[in-house]
Design an enzyme around this catalytic site. Structure first.
Site, PDB file in Angstrom:
ATOM      1  N   LEU A 176       0.924  -1.128  -0.063  1.00 15.97           N
ATOM      2  CA  LEU A 176      -0.027   0.011   0.230  1.00 15.97           C
ATOM      3  C   LEU A 176       0.865   1.347  -0.003  1.00 15.97           C
ATOM      4  O   LEU A 176       0.597   2.125  -0.670  1.00 15.97           O
ATOM      5  CB  LEU A 176      -0.940   0.058   1.164  1.00 15.97           C
ATOM      6  CG  LEU A 176      -2.251  -1.026   1.091  1.00 15.97           C
ATOM      7  CD1 LEU A 176      -2.709  -1.134   2.580  1.00 15.97           C
ATOM      8  CD2 LEU A 176      -3.085  -0.349   0.164  1.00 15.97           C
TER       9      LEU A 176
ATOM     10  N   VAL B  67       0.684   4.270  -2.838  1.00 17.95           N
ATOM     11  CA  VAL B  67       0.693   5.620  -2.446  1.00 17.95           C
ATOM     12  C   VAL B  67       1.626   6.388  -2.880  1.00 17.95           C
ATOM     13  O   VAL B  67       1.642   7.567  -3.414  1.00 17.95           O
ATOM     14  CB  VAL B  67       0.159   5.877  -1.079  1.00 17.95           C
ATOM     15  CG1 VAL B  67       0.189   7.205  -0.786  1.00 17.95           C
ATOM     16  CG2 VAL B  67      -1.141   5.087  -0.608  1.00 17.95           C
TER      17      VAL B  67
ATOM     18  N   LYS C 182      -6.585  15.551   6.657  1.00 17.27           N
ATOM     19  CA  LYS C 182      -7.547  14.799   6.725  1.00 17.27           C
ATOM     20  C   LYS C 182      -7.177  13.450   7.257  1.00 17.27           C
ATOM     21  O   LYS C 182      -6.157  12.820   6.424  1.00 17.27           O
ATOM     22  CB  LYS C 182      -8.113  14.563   5.342  1.00 17.27           C
ATOM     23  CG  LYS C 182      -9.526  13.450   5.388  1.00 17.27           C
ATOM     24  CD  LYS C 182     -10.054  13.734   3.840  1.00 17.27           C
ATOM     25  CE  LYS C 182     -11.245  12.769   3.709  1.00 17.27           C
ATOM     26  NZ  LYS C 182     -11.729  12.869   2.515  1.00 17.27           N
TER      27      LYS C 182
ATOM     28  N   ASP D 114     -20.614  12.948  -4.432  1.00 17.42           N
ATOM     29  CA  ASP D 114     -21.348  13.369  -3.029  1.00 17.42           C
ATOM     30  C   ASP D 114     -21.024  15.029  -3.002  1.00 17.42           C
ATOM     31  O   ASP D 114     -20.657  15.566  -2.188  1.00 17.42           O
ATOM     32  CB  ASP D 114     -20.447  12.789  -1.906  1.00 17.42           C
ATOM     33  CG  ASP D 114     -21.041  13.149  -0.455  1.00 17.42           C
ATOM     34  OD1 ASP D 114     -22.131  13.136  -0.492  1.00 17.42           O
ATOM     35  OD2 ASP D 114     -20.498  12.923   0.453  1.00 17.42           O
TER      36      ASP D 114
END
Length: 314
Positions: free
Chosen positions: A5, A9, A54, A145
């Site tokens: 991972l 990234v 975040k 969204d």
């Protein structure tokens, strides 16, 4: 698994600032609740610069793939990232947008009310942002969204689209996993899981109704704003629709100056966005053009100023 991972990234984010976890802990006073902006986003200071940080689990990869392909003034800019393999967390570090979510400006009673010109400029800003991800990103991006809490306002009250956490690259897909926010979800997505840019267009129509009415997308008893907005604009007589609109719209708009023609035009755009058949909704290109033509002329609202609605060519 963590190593793989991290490799993914890092491959995705080679052009961004790499922050250390200790740096972000210090920046947010240990992710103190006093630094919390909303959700899992914190305000932090690093070397005198202010950021929105975040905190995410490893599902950040899809969001990262999209963010590294988009760059537009009406999208919140990703500045950097941090990986904490011990806690299996990924931190996305964004530009800090000073005046926060549009939602608060429209729906919190203790905030200054926005003028019609400011509301219209916000609508044009986010329409430009959606046009960019729909037409110019490769592959195209569907936000999925789009809502007033994901529209942030800077120090000049210019708008930026935030939160690509459930965004989708590519269009016209079918999903069985329905995600989004009630009150903004397009009917075809809710019923059949159809993902396309036209679902963002529908959500944009709801946001326009919020800007016009000052009402929330869904009220405390579950009534949908888009359903009431469509009822307001039923019929063919412009004068009747205009009178209904004046009774329904945000009273704060009366405190400034704007033309009824501008309001009617923007309401027409909103209703076009809410067409039940997604193929008959306008594209964001059409919408940007229509909103720019709706620029307010500065006349007071009066019964003598009833305008005819702008019709979007389909």
């Amino acid at each position: 698994m963590v190593v793989n991972l991290m490799a993914n990234v890092l491959d995705c984010l080679d052009k961004y600032i790499i922050f250390g976890i200790e740096e972000l802990i210090e920046a947010t006073d240990g992710f103190n609740g006093n630094c919390l902006i909303q959700g899992s986003v914190y305000k932090g200071f690093v070397d005198g610069e202010v950021y929105a940080i975040k905190k995410m689990k490893w599902n950040a990869y899809e969001e990262l793939k999209i963010l590294q392909k988009v760059n537009h003034g009406n999208l919140v800019k990703l500045e950097g990232f941090c990986i904490d393999p011990e806690e299996a967390n990924c931190y996305l570090v964004y530009e800090y947008v000073e005046n926060g979510p549009l939602y608060l400006w429209l729906h919190e009673s203790n905030t200054e009310k926005l003028s019609w010109k400011t509301r219209l400029r916000i609508a044009v800003d986010v329409a430009n942002g959606l046009q960019y991800i729909h037409e110019h990103a490769r592959p195209r991006v569907v936000h999925k969204d789009f809502k007033t809490s994901n529209i942030l306002l800077d120090s000049n009250m210019r708008a930026k689209i935030a939160n690509f956490g459930i965004a989708k690259s590519g269009c016209n897909a079918i999903t069985m996993h329905i995600v989004g926010t009630q009150g903004y979800i397009a009917p075809e997505y809710l019923a059949d899981g159809v993902v396309s840019t036209k679902m963002d267009v529908f959500s944009f129509g709801v946001v326009l109704l919020e800007l016009i009415s000052g009402k929330e997308s869904i009220d405390e008893v579950g009534n949908l704003l888009w359903a009431s907005g469509i009822r307001i604009f039923e019929g063919k007589e412009a004068e009747v629709k205009a009178k209904r609109l004046k009774e329904w719209m945000d009273e704060a708009i009366f405190e400034g100056t704007c033309s009824m023609e501008s309001l009617m035009n923007v309401m027409s755009v909103a209703i076009a966005c809410l067409h039940r058949d997604p193929s008959k909704r306008p594209s964001m290109v059409d919408i940007v053009y229509a909103l720019c033509k709706s620029d307010d002329m500065g006349f007071d609202i009066s019964d003598d100023g009833l305008g005819t609605p702008l019709v979007i060519a389909r």
